[in-house]
Structures are given as C-alpha cells and as structure tokens.
Design a protein around this motif. Structure first.
Motif: not given
Length: 334
Positions: A97-113
């Motif tokens: 799907t074009e949109d990212l699942a909220p749980r995956m978005a939250e997980a990826l947000s944890r990755i350091r810049p």
C-alpha cells in the motif's frame, strides 16, 4: 531458526551494530544472508567486526513464507541502538500500500539520523512508503518494478542494477542481491580484503558483474490487433537479415513517418531500439540453449561481427556474451 537470546539486543561495545528488522512473512534466506555475512566479518586479529541482532515490531514467533517460523526476542527498541538497519522482504510486500502502517512508522522513527539503512528485495517498498527514498536512486526486484514506479514516482528507480548506494540509504534488487549488498557494505566499512574473506567463506564471488537485466526474461508480447504487430512478428523471424526502417514500413503498408509514429505509440520504443532489443534477446536464447560459437550467434542475430554482438550485448546487460553463457549454461565455446 532462532535468534540469539541476548538482553539488551546489543551487548558491550561492539564496533558496529546491525539490526535486522524482520516482519511476518519474511523470507528466511534473506534473514540468513545478513546474519551469515556480517557475522563472518573478522579483523586481522580475528575479532568480530559486527554484532547482529534480529528484531521485530513485536517480539515472538514470526511466520515466514515457508513452513518454518522464526523466534525473535528483540523488539523495535533495538533499532535505536543500531549503526546499520537492514530490512529484508516479506510476502506482505506482494500487495503493498502507498501508506506506511502506523506501527512500522513508529518503529522506523527510532532509527538514529546517522544510522545506515538498507533494504533487500521488496523491502524497498517500506522505505519508499516511509519517504526515505524520495529523490534517491533505488532498486527492487524486477518483477515488482512497474508497481513500485506507480506507487512511488518520486523515487528514481533503477530496475537493472543489483544494488544501489545513496550514502545513508542502500537497496538491493532480489533475494541473492542481498549478498552483493552486504558484501558491498562490508567492503565500504573495512576494505576489500575483509569482504573478500567473507565471500570466500560463503563460497560466493566478492563482486558480480552486470545487473538485474541479465536475469529478466521478457514475455513474448501479444500483438493483438495492433497495426504494427504483424510487421513485428515478420521481423522477428528475419533477425539474421538487414532490416531497414523502409522495409518495415513497406511491410506494414505505411509511410516511414506514419509507421515510426504508430510503432512508438504501440511499443514504446523506436523501430531501431526494438530491433536491437529483439536481437539481444535472441542472442541470450542462443547462448543459453546452444553451443554455437559467438561468431555464429552474431550472424544469426543480425549483428554481423562478433565484436558488434559483444558491444551491444554488454551495453544492454552489463556482461559479455561469454560471461552470460557461463552463468546461464555453463562453460562452452567462446
């Protein structure tokens, strides 16, 4: 297959921490590639150069696309500690799907810049949905390239390469391309000697020439009722002969200008580009299925000289005819 039981995900002061983000429906081979290759890398004095941990959005048993499961002990908190995050494919990617699942978005947000992020195969769909590939060159499995382009037009998709490296973000094409990508990252981090040693231990080449193009098998097109279809079918049977644009237009009972316009409308290529593609495809088939010499194949495909075949073949696929034959048929006459 079980992940190492370690709490926290990364112990001590490992020089480089790699987190593999596994998802339901993962491909076990892709997970194994990352664990095996990074796990083998050693310094000159035998010290491990990477510490690898497998994590998931939720710890526990994950189904795979086979009849086995994977028991993952670490959650997404491992992503915050990683120097490199690798996202293998999942069978969920076959209907993205074009949109990212909220749980995956939250997980990826944890990755350091400053952390490096890499995908294998269709794992690139997740990175694209997260906006991490916007404006960047990326790749994915060639069977999914049309869908990828439709969903993420802002990504500069290159479906012909084995992997891409845009600095912080890297992508690999198909399953085995994960090997190429991991070796590339190890080579970038620690040099060719370490990467070559890992390749030897895994019994794979440290670098594969060419790209995905040599593995793509084009389907025979359905000409249907197109106005140039019968002419194309006629030309395919005569690739060993000189085929001038005027000859093709006369066969279709059109002027050269009209034929050229309709041909491009129906095929998406000029007649010359299409003819070259057909000749290269015929050469591929003869290299795979016969023991003909390169000179004979060049003549049968309309290239004339072997040097012309080699030049056009390498330009299209990134490898020589001899190398292609070795890969897809085994050693034979050159």
């Amino acid at each position: 297959m079980r992940a190492d039981r370690a709490t926290p995900a990364f112990a001590g002061t490992a020089p480089h921490r790699v987190a593999v983000l596994a998802r339901p429906g993962l491909l076990p081979m892709e997970l194994g590639i990352v664990l095996r290759l990074f796990g083998q890398a050693r310094s000159a004095d035998g010290m491990r150069l990477y510490q690898v941990a497998t994590c998931a959005l939720e710890p526990g048993e994950l189904r795979t696309d086979t009849d086995i499961t994977v028991n993952v002990h670490h959650g997404p908190e491992a992503l915050a500690l990683a120097d490199t995050v690798v996202l293998p494919a999942s069978d969920e990617d076959y209907a993205p799907t074009e949109d990212l699942a909220p749980r995956m978005a939250e997980a990826l947000s944890r990755i350091r810049p400053d952390a490096r992020i890499a995908s294998i195969c269709t794992g690139s769909f997740v990175l694209a949905a997260a906006g991490l590939l916007d404006g960047l060159r990326a790749t994915t499995h060639w069977r999914s390239s049309a869908l990828f382009r439709a969903l993420y037009p802002g990504v500069r998709l290159d479906p012909d390469v084995l992997y891409t490296d845009e600095g912080r973000i890297l992508t690999a094409a198909g399953v085995a391309s994960g090997i190429d990508l991991c070796l590339h990252m190890i080579r970038t981090d620690h040099g060719a000697a370490v990467a070559n040693d890992v390749a030897r231990g895994t019994v794979v080449p440290p670098h594969r020439p060419g790209g995905q193009a040599q593995y793509i098998q084009r389907p025979i097109p359905d000409e249907g009722e197109s106005s140039t279809g019968s002419t194309r079918a006629w030309a395919v049977q005569r690739l060993d002969q000189p085929l001038r644009l005027r000859d093709l237009a006369e066969r279709a009972a059109m002027s050269v200008r009209t034929f050229t316009r309709r041909f491009r409308d129906e095929v998406g290529l000029s007649p010359a580009e299409w003819l070259l593609q057909q000749r290269v495809d015929r050469a591929r088939a003869l290299l795979e299925e016969t023991s003909h010499t390169i000179d004979r194949i060049a003549a049968e495909c309309g290239f004339g000289a072997a040097s012309s075949l080699r030049r056009h073949f390498h330009a299209a696929l990134g490898v020589s005819p001899a190398a292609y034959r070795t890969t897809f048929r085994g050693p034979g006459p050159k």
